[in-house]
Design an enzyme around this catalytic site. Structure first.
Site, PDB file in Angstrom:
ATOM      1  CD  GLU A 259      -1.559   5.329  -5.187  1.00 23.86           C
ATOM      2  OE1 GLU A 259      -1.450   4.379  -5.957  1.00 23.86           O
ATOM      3  OE2 GLU A 259      -2.180   6.384  -5.471  1.00 23.86           O
ATOM      4  CB  VAL A 260       3.133   9.215   0.911  1.00 25.32           C
ATOM      5  CG1 VAL A 260       4.031  10.436   1.107  1.00 25.32           C
ATOM      6  CG2 VAL A 260       1.751   9.438   1.520  1.00 25.32           C
TER       7      VAL A 260
END
Lengths: 651, 651
Positions: A259-260
């Site tokens: 989840e960047v």
């Protein structure tokens, strides 16, 4: 180890039966249970550790044989489960159990960042995990909301990133020993480059933007991320990982990588220049480059890197293990590319799904079923995942248990086991066994409801609580603004994810409808519906007195209303009568109201928000999440069988 | 200390309300509760320690003022009890509480010899004691059945006298610190010269007879006793007491001194010669001489000796404190003779008497009421006593709580408090509070009954269990042959000493009889009786399956029978009808059956066996104990109100 294990085993037999057993080595009477094993098993050597055992119980004796001490531990757990009470006292049925796990990695990922879990909470859940034959506790030690382990090299990490809620290194060593004694490994996770806001509270120089930063109180996917263009970032991470690789003996080391969102990278001219200068295409390429550097650092420590499935990008060294959480497809893909893999998709306990959903998810199903044998052999196992936005030390156990046992069984037992009814029978017995092992999942609801009732017995509150469930998936986060310091003391926090009463009621309704007007189930169906219908009158005064219960007034009233409708439907069924024209349609309309209808399991997978955010490639995740808003964050779990009662009346 | 206490307090407020409270010293918002105290209080100085506090809660603020840190601890406990849930959330009512204890010594004696209690059990009960404002935990560390503390000077004491169940000195230091942090002292007891069989397992040379000895498994008053004629005995005891006086910082040191039957002394020619040579009259004189030597040894350690009331003999130095257990008379006598005194008569929790009995016992009642002020000033307070022949780590809490709170209140609050109904209302709320403080007394019965039922929910078992009580006084010991390693896993072990259901039923019966045929209570009386009457049918199959329940078959059947009788009686009452001639007498006869009738409180004091054995001087103790034999060791606690229903029918 075996000696301690034997003493613990004796204590547990004593606790389970109430028969005091002194640890008397000098006793001359023959042993009741003889343990033999050939060597001590090194849990940390995944390739060679053997967990198999053979337990033989006859009228004369009981023996537990295992190649390793770890196998003895597993066999002891089985023996404890076999103790039963008969007409003439406690006994263990005569049987031979030759048992071995299907997968060598059977884990539970616990997020101790969103809500810090004190050591006693971890210890009692390690005990419960051992009872379920899990063998890995994966600790998600850092995230935006907290950095939870003492670093002597960079003390500002825990000092400024934890609100004082962290494990000291001594405590962690103690916990690792505690887990090892019970046959469990502890795998640490340091999630980078995203999910790192708490790191930046003490070390803003690591971030892609200048800051300042403070510990995140909200929840979601945030913009802050480590700056992957500065060599100082890598030097820092190498020093930190070297320290942590020394603290955690496990050969595996989890680097997160999920989840960047790339927003802070987009905002940085320097980072965008770096991408161009290196000939990278985009943020995703940059992330892949960062992941490879991380794997390199971990490898230098003689450790094997594990990451969430986002790290699976071209160029990732095949030595890295992929933990698949977005769907079974990424698991198969990673295995085909030569990675060892772990399944977590389908095993997210924080989604509040029924145990049967998790029991159905198999590491070798879906696309993985089509893997060639050499590829399939790369499936190490799987991990249940427990993210703790909505779990506190008080109710964690009831968010984990007994549902996590469904996953433990899936990962231990032969793939063929599929019968859901028999599974629930086992789960019911095992749930009580878990309480004896130390879990608070059965006592916590009672205590929390006593608090809700202002410290009095409130049978009417229990009646309501027994037939509602928390909203599913990530729906709760859209019903209220989240902060990590929100009190988790509402009714929704006190109810198990799965209502046993509703499950049983539903099964009885199915049986009654199948058998017709004379079915013996109708009497008890009617009795239950009557109790539910009349419950609101009993509960109303309590709701008026307790500020914590105000929100569930509409739920209680709704239960009254739909139970009354159901009672009418039962009359039509048992009298074999036809309801007035339009009756069923009218009632079904009412029953479609928000809060009455949990979704069916097949669309229980992800919310559409989540799907959009992560660009998931799974078909299940594309289905739109349409859970209706529910008062108090709960769904009435008996609404679906009630709707069935209405819809099946004569047309 | 205050700092730790404040952190613990915050944690408890958080746990009680479910509202997370971070320990944030940097917060700029005004404090919700301001603590002030002038000096740290030294618990160990009984003369000067002050436990008073003033708690002021207004709409704007809350302040807790106390002269000492100990007072702050007490005030915090009060504040925690005042938190309540209202229509708009948690609140503390505006009030000013100016509070101080009536007596400076408010203790609980716990026997850890008959059943060893592991440290977690002690810690959670120390927490509960602190909640009840007790300030002394008196540990009965040695007895015939076990020597429970490590001695480095004479290691054979614990090595050969404890079955491996003892506290190390490090553990004990930790426990003492734990207790001190919560405002409790720990007073050690080494019971001599009797009750010493376990000592002799390792040190037979101390005994009056040659031995050999082994740890006693039975219970009662045994013959072995220290040889008081050999100087080596005193040298041994002086070395041991010197070691233990160093380990336990408390200024008081308990030397036991109870229940020496003198038989082994009679059997020893040497001892009898010694008596004659010294010009002593008999064993009792010898015992007095021994006690004086013990007091001397303790005094040399700068400690104050405490002993059971048997040590009160001519020649005993007045510095010794007398703990009166055989009756209030000995308390008054000791005070008149110049001793400080503690009351324990009336406070024996192991007798299974109702809380109201203990609440009624007052250190200044009976003969003590006639003491002159200077004499009465010698009453330091009292101690609840818990002998653990029939208590295990599993059910200890339910044997202690909530009844011990009756004694704590008696010793803390003004003497005037006497209203039993209001006391029970408070006790009911406080019982829940104790569970929050850590006691397992409410959860243990449920778990033990689940075991009895073989791991299933058994509402019918709970229905029966809710209306029975364990037999009273020392009656249980005459119903079965005792061994200290008997399993305590029977129904009797899982039921609280006092049935709340029976108490409430009895009160409702009284109200209904007073109000007549139209009383609103009749409906619920009838409903309860019907449930009890019909319970046996539901319970029978379970009894057939569980070997642990076989013994309660007759009890369950009896409940059916007497409830049916009671229902008939209710019909006569509500119809204002006269039963057929002889009906009442016939039924009353049935109700006199063994197992139906607990004794009335006024003859609840001691069994005649006990009275004979101890030559007690109390009038109460002379009454003959005539408790009928009861199946399964339980009494049906609703039998007395049922008998009343029958006896009050129209003649």
């Amino acid at each position: 180890m075996l000696d301690c294990a034997a003493r613990r085993f004796l204590r547990r037999v004593a606790a389970q039966t109430g028969i005091p057993l002194l640890d008397d080595r000098s006793a001359t009477s023959p042993a009741t249970l003889t343990l033999t094993c050939r060597r001590s098993g090194d849990l940390l050597k995944l390739d060679t550790v053997e967990e198999s055992y053979t337990l033989r119980v006859t009228g004369q004796s009981a023996t537990l044989d295992a190649p390793t001490t770890v196998g003895v531990l597993r066999g002891m757990e089985t023996f404890l489960q076999m103790i039963e009470l008969g007409p003439s006292g406690f006994r263990v049925p005569a049987a031979t159990v030759a048992d071995a796990p299907r997968f060598p990695w059977r884990g539970l990922m616990l997020d101790v960042s969103r809500h810090f879990m004190p050591l006693p909470v971890l210890r009692r859940n390690i005990d419960a995990m051992a009872a379920a034959k899990f063998n890995v506790l994966h600790l998600h030690l850092s995230d935006d909301q907290g950095f939870r382990i003492e670093s002597k090299v960079f003390p500002k990490l825990h000092q400024m990133g934890s609100d004082g809620q962290f494990y000291t290194q001594d405590q962690m060593r103690g916990l690792i020993a505690y887990a090892r004694d019970r046959g469990l490994r502890i795998v640490p996770e340091f999630d980078v480059p995203g999910h790192t806001t708490a790191w930046f509270a003490g070390h803003p120089e690591l971030a892609s933007q200048p800051g300042p930063y403070k510990i995140e109180r909200g929840v979601g996917v945030f913009d802050p991320a480590i700056d992957p263009t500065r060599e100082e970032s890598y030097a820092f991470l190498e020093r930190l990982f070297t320290e942590m690789a020394g603290l955690f003996p496990d050969p595996y080391f989890h680097i997160g990588g999920d989840e960047v969102n790339g927003k802070d990278w987009n905002r940085s001219e320097r980072i965008q220049k770096f991408i161009a200068a290196r000939g990278l295409k985009n943020n995703q390429d940059l992330e892949a480059w960062f992941s490879s550097r991380m794997v390199e650092i971990v490898t230098k420590q003689q450790k094997i890197a594990v990451g969430w499935d986002e790290i699976l990008q071209p160029g990732l060294p095949t030595g890295a293990v992929i933990q698949s959480w977005r769907g079974a497809k990424s698991l198969a893909e990673a295995a085909r590319q030569g990675h060892h893999v772990l399944l977590s998709s389908g095993y997210y306990l924080d989604l509040m799904l029924p145990a049967s959903t998790h029991y159905a998810a198999d590491p070798q199903s879906g696309e993985a079923a089509a893997l060639k044998p050499a590829e399939a052999a790369r499936i190490l196992g799987g991990e249940a995942c427990m993210w703790t936005e909505w779990a506190s030390p008080e109710n964690l156990d009831m968010r984990l248990w007994p549902r996590a046992a469904a996953i433990a069984e899936r990962l231990w037992s032969p793939a063929q086991g599929r019968d859901v009814n028999r599974f629930y029978d086992r789960l019911d017995a095992f749930s009580r066994h878990l309480e004896r092992a130390g879990s608070t999942h059965r006592v916590a609801p009672r205590r929390m409801r006593e608090r809700l009732a202002g410290g009095v017995d409130a049978p009417a509150l229990n009646t309501l609580a027994d037939v509602v469930e928390p909203v599913k998936n990530y729906r709760r986060g859209s019903l209220q603004v989240y902060r990590s310091d929100l009190p988790l003391n509402r009714l929704v926090d006190s109810v198990p994810p799965e209502s046993d009463s509703a499950r049983r009621f539903s099964a009885d309704v199915d049986r009654a409808l199948a058998a017709g007007a004379q079915a013996p189930e109708w009497a008890s169906i009617r009795a239950r519906l009557t109790a539910w219908r009349d419950n609101h009158t009993a509960l109303k005064p309590l709701i008026a007195r307790s500020g914590l219960l105000t929100e569930i007034g509409p739920v209680s009233e709704a239960l009254e209303e739909i139970s009354a409708i159901a009672l009418q439907a039962v009359e039509y069924h048992t009298a074999k009568a036809k309801p007035p024209a339009g009756w069923a349609a009218l009632q079904a309309g009412k029953l479609a109201n928000p809060g009455y209808a949990p979704l069916k399991p097949d669309i229980f997978v992800y919310c559409v928000e989540l799907q959009k955010r992560h660009n998931s490639t799974d078909a299940g995740a594309r289905k739109i999440c349409t859970i209706p808003a529910a008062a108090g964050g709960v769904l009435i779990a008996v609404a679906p069988p009630i709707r069935k009662l209405v819809e099946t009346t004569k047309k």
